[in-house]
Design a protein around this motif. Structure first.
Motif, PDB file in Angstrom:
ATOM      1  N   VAL A 190      23.646  41.180 -46.088  1.00  0.00           N
ATOM      2  CA  VAL A 190      23.908  39.768 -45.596  1.00  0.00           C
ATOM      3  C   VAL A 190      25.176  39.467 -47.410  1.00  0.00           C
ATOM      4  CG1 VAL A 190      23.561  37.230 -46.216  1.00  0.00           C
ATOM      5  CG2 VAL A 190      21.971  39.305 -44.661  1.00  0.00           C
ATOM      6  N   MET A 191      25.979  39.844 -47.426  1.00  0.00           N
ATOM      7  CA  MET A 191      26.960  39.176 -48.573  1.00  0.00           C
ATOM      8  C   MET A 191      27.616  37.311 -48.530  1.00  0.00           C
ATOM      9  SD  MET A 191      28.957  42.543 -47.741  1.00  0.00           S
ATOM     10  CE  MET A 191      29.661  43.012 -46.218  1.00  0.00           C
ATOM     11  N   ASN A 192      27.294  36.872 -49.710  1.00  0.00           N
ATOM     12  CA  ASN A 192      27.520  34.980 -49.352  1.00  0.00           C
ATOM     13  C   ASN A 192      28.197  35.311 -50.846  1.00  0.00           C
ATOM     14  OD1 ASN A 192      25.448  35.070 -47.403  1.00  0.00           O
ATOM     15  ND2 ASN A 192      24.083  34.848 -48.876  1.00  0.00           N
ATOM     16  N   GLY A 193      29.162  34.280 -50.599  1.00  0.00           N
ATOM     17  CA  GLY A 193      30.272  34.053 -52.071  1.00  0.00           C
ATOM     18  C   GLY A 193      30.687  32.593 -51.716  1.00  0.00           C
ATOM     19  N   PRO A 194      31.122  31.767 -52.009  1.00  0.00           N
ATOM     20  CA  PRO A 194      31.876  30.078 -52.305  1.00  0.00           C
ATOM     21  C   PRO A 194      32.415  29.987 -50.734  1.00  0.00           C
ATOM     22  CG  PRO A 194      32.939  30.828 -54.197  1.00  0.00           C
ATOM     23  CD  PRO A 194      31.763  32.493 -53.320  1.00  0.00           C
ATOM     24  N   GLY A 195      31.636  29.205 -50.008  1.00  0.00           N
ATOM     25  CA  GLY A 195      32.788  29.110 -48.589  1.00  0.00           C
ATOM     26  C   GLY A 195      32.409  30.506 -47.464  1.00  0.00           C
ATOM     27  N   PHE A 196      31.693  31.384 -48.031  1.00  0.00           N
ATOM     28  CA  PHE A 196      31.431  32.108 -46.547  1.00  0.00           C
ATOM     29  C   PHE A 196      30.013  33.127 -46.434  1.00  0.00           C
ATOM     30  CE2 PHE A 196      32.940  35.047 -50.581  1.00  0.00           C
ATOM     31  CZ  PHE A 196      32.308  36.193 -50.003  1.00  0.00           C
TER      32      PHE A 196
END
Length: 238
Positions: A190-196
């Motif tokens: 699960v790859m989380n970043g700003p806005g995605f």
């Protein structure tokens, strides 16, 4: 003549009393401007009662009186210095905010009578704990290490880091959490970043317990590092 002498003697006695009073009163007057130490203790105890309200077991609190005489105070602010324990032997600070400013540190003893987990028999290293291995014992939690375990149900699937003697209190530092991610197994990324937030598959390159960092190889061959979560899942933050 006798009457006159009596008046003279009375006058001398009166002057003597006035002189003595003049000596005593200045020594007594400053005491009225000193803070009652019992009020400082009471404020510290009340603060600690609020801080320990959520602790398991019966809590008793003792706070030592301040050693030094302090100016009278109308506004107290209690606090615990950084690093102080929430039970056992600890330190409590009390500030005076008005009319003068001062800070005093008091020794305190917080006893928490409750249950904690111990081993029934000696356990070897890397042993997976079960209910049969554990027992509850009553005692003062404040006299035990801060990370002692109080709920046996929390230890399901945990492993011992090293050998543990029979009757020893179980501490989190002596245990390893169950594996959340196993080496070589298919892992959900699960790859989380700003806005995605993107999910994909990968392969764990090592075993990891919940909260541990672990590297994962993606289908393209890239290696990323993330935090292991239950269910063979790794979260990667960008």
């Amino acid at each position: 003549m006798a009457f006159k002498r009596s008046r003279t003697l009375a006058g001398r006695l009166g002057a003597g009393v006035a002189f003595v009073a003049g000596l005593v009163l200045p020594a007594v007057a400053p005491a009225a401007d000193l803070q009652d130490p019992a009020a400082i203790q009471a404020h510290a105890e009340q603060f600690l009662k609020k801080q320990t309200a959520g602790l398991p077991g019966k809590v008793t609190i003792q706070v030592a009186a301040p050693r030094a005489a302090l100016p009278a105070c109308s506004a107290f602010d209690a606090f615990q210095p950084t690093g102080s324990r929430s039970m056992g032997k600890t330190t409590i600070g009390v500030r005076c905010l008005a009319p003068s400013r001062w800070t005093v540190y008091l020794a305190a003893q917080i006893r928490v009578m409750g249950s904690y987990v111990v081993t029934r028999e000696p356990l070897p290293a890397n042993h997976i704990l079960s209910a049969a291995d554990l027992a509850l014992r009553e005692g003062d939690l404040g006299s035990l290490p801060a990370d002692v375990v109080t709920n046996a149900d929390d230890l399901k699937g945990y492993r011992t880091v090293s050998g543990v003697a029979a009757g020893a209190p179980l501490r989190n530092a002596l245990l390893r959490a169950p594996l959340a991610v196993q080496q070589g197994q298919s892992t959900r990324l699960v790859m989380n970043g700003p806005g995605f937030s993107i999910q994909s598959e990968g392969q764990a390159l090592a075993n990891a317990s919940r909260g541990d960092r672990v590297r994962v190889k993606t289908p393209s061959g890239e290696v990323v590092s993330g935090v292991a979560q239950d269910g063979q899942q790794v979260v990667v933050a960008f």
